[in-house]
Scaffold this active site. Structure first.
Site, short mmCIF file in Angstrom:
data_model
loop_
_atom_site.label_atom_id
_atom_site.label_comp_id
_atom_site.label_asym_id
_atom_site.label_seq_id
_atom_site.Cartn_x
_atom_site.Cartn_y
_atom_site.Cartn_z
N ASN A 52 5.21 9.99 -1.32
CA ASN A 52 4.09 10.41 -2.17
C ASN A 52 3.00 11.05 -1.32
OD1 ASN A 52 5.38 9.20 -4.39
ND2 ASN A 52 4.44 7.22 -3.96
N ASP B 270 8.18 -3.49 1.80
CA ASP B 270 7.00 -3.26 0.96
C ASP B 270 6.57 -4.60 0.37
OD1 ASP B 270 5.90 -0.49 -0.80
OD2 ASP B 270 5.35 -2.51 -1.44
N ILE B 271 5.25 -4.82 0.37
CA ILE B 271 4.71 -6.10 -0.13
C ILE B 271 5.04 -6.30 -1.61
CG2 ILE B 271 2.39 -5.33 -0.82
CD1 ILE B 271 1.35 -7.78 0.82
N GLN C 157 0.09 8.49 -4.20
CA GLN C 157 -0.12 7.92 -2.86
C GLN C 157 -1.31 6.98 -2.89
OE1 GLN C 157 -0.76 10.77 0.33
NE2 GLN C 157 -0.50 9.21 1.91
N HIS D 77 9.37 5.76 1.30
CA HIS D 77 9.92 4.58 0.62
C HIS D 77 11.44 4.68 0.60
CE1 HIS D 77 6.16 3.34 -1.63
NE2 HIS D 77 5.85 4.60 -1.37
N HIS E 63 4.23 7.79 4.94
CA HIS E 63 5.31 6.81 4.82
C HIS E 63 6.38 7.29 3.87
CE1 HIS E 63 2.34 5.81 1.71
NE2 HIS E 63 3.36 5.39 0.98
P1 5GP Z 1 2.23 4.72 -1.90
O1 5GP Z 1 1.79 4.34 -3.29
O2 5GP Z 1 1.04 5.11 -1.05
O3 5GP Z 1 3.34 5.72 -1.84
O4 5GP Z 1 2.86 3.40 -1.29
C1 5GP Z 1 2.12 2.43 -0.63
C2 5GP Z 1 2.95 1.17 -0.64
O5 5GP Z 1 2.41 0.29 0.31
C3 5GP Z 1 2.95 0.44 -1.99
O6 5GP Z 1 4.29 0.37 -2.49
C4 5GP Z 1 2.38 -0.94 -1.65
O7 5GP Z 1 3.02 -2.00 -2.32
C5 5GP Z 1 2.57 -1.04 -0.16
N1 5GP Z 1 1.58 -1.84 0.54
C6 5GP Z 1 0.22 -1.77 0.39
N2 5GP Z 1 -0.39 -2.66 1.19
C7 5GP Z 1 0.62 -3.28 1.90
C8 5GP Z 1 0.60 -4.32 2.88
O8 5GP Z 1 -0.43 -4.83 3.30
N3 5GP Z 1 1.80 -4.72 3.36
C9 5GP Z 1 2.99 -4.17 2.92
N4 5GP Z 1 4.12 -4.64 3.45
N5 5GP Z 1 3.03 -3.20 1.99
C10 5GP Z 1 1.84 -2.77 1.47
#
Ligand code: 5GP
Ligand code: ZN
Length: 133
Positions: free
Chosen positions: A84, A28-29, A91, A99, A97
């Site tokens: 999420n 994760d970034i 989300q 985590h 995805h």
């Molecule tokens: P969500 O909030 O949808 O469950 O998680 C999305 C995750 O994707 C977040 O933790 C966010 O940091 C990660 N993310 C968003 N854009 C990128 C990206 O371009 N590269 C990577 N490696 N992670 C990303």
């Protein structure tokens, strides 16, 4: 095209943890904890509700394998597996995805559940609603 599809297609870079024909795992970034990893099917599904059963089961089997590998190699004491679904659930990327969040003593992750108590009749009514098909 969504950001995770771009990662899958190689249009934007990612630190890959694992890859096979159908799945990709990458860091994760925003490393919520050291080793924070995302596991995604290469095919785009918005979330859990859209994905087929085979994808869901393979995704979780892979998440479990990678969690074990991360736990051993980073020597962490525990981890959270998190998924999420929907904006209200946090989300932010609409590509299914999971985590994997390695956990450390005194890390900055807070996952706390409220302690709400329902009456017997409220619990019964809830069961009836949930079980309804
Ligand atoms: P969500 O909030 O949808 O469950 O998680 C999305 C995750 O994707 C977040 O933790 C966010 O940091 C990660 N993310 C968003 N854009 C990128 C990206 O371009 N590269 C990577 N490696 N992670 C990303
Ligand atoms: Zn996508």
């Amino acid at each position: 095209m969504c950001v995770f599809c771009k990662i899958v297609n190689g249009e934007i870079p990612a630190y890959k943890v694992y890859e096979d024909e159908d799945f990709l795992a990458f860091l994760d970034i925003a490393q919520a904890s050291v080793g924070h990893t995302l596991v995604v099917p290469k095919k785009h599904f918005s979330n859990f509700l859209e994905a087929d059963e085979e994808t869901i089961s393979k995704l979780f089997v892979l998440a479990a394998k990678l969690a074990k590998q991360i736990t051993q190699n980073l020597e962490v004491a525990g981890f959270n597996i998190l998924n999420n679904n929907g904006t209200v659930a946090g989300q932010s990327v609409n590509h299914l995805h999971v985590h994997i969040l390695p956990r450390y003593e005194h890390d900055s992750i807070t996952i706390k559940f409220a302690q709400n108590h329902l009456s017997e009749s409220e619990m019964q009514a809830l069961i009836a609603r949930i079980s309804h098909k």
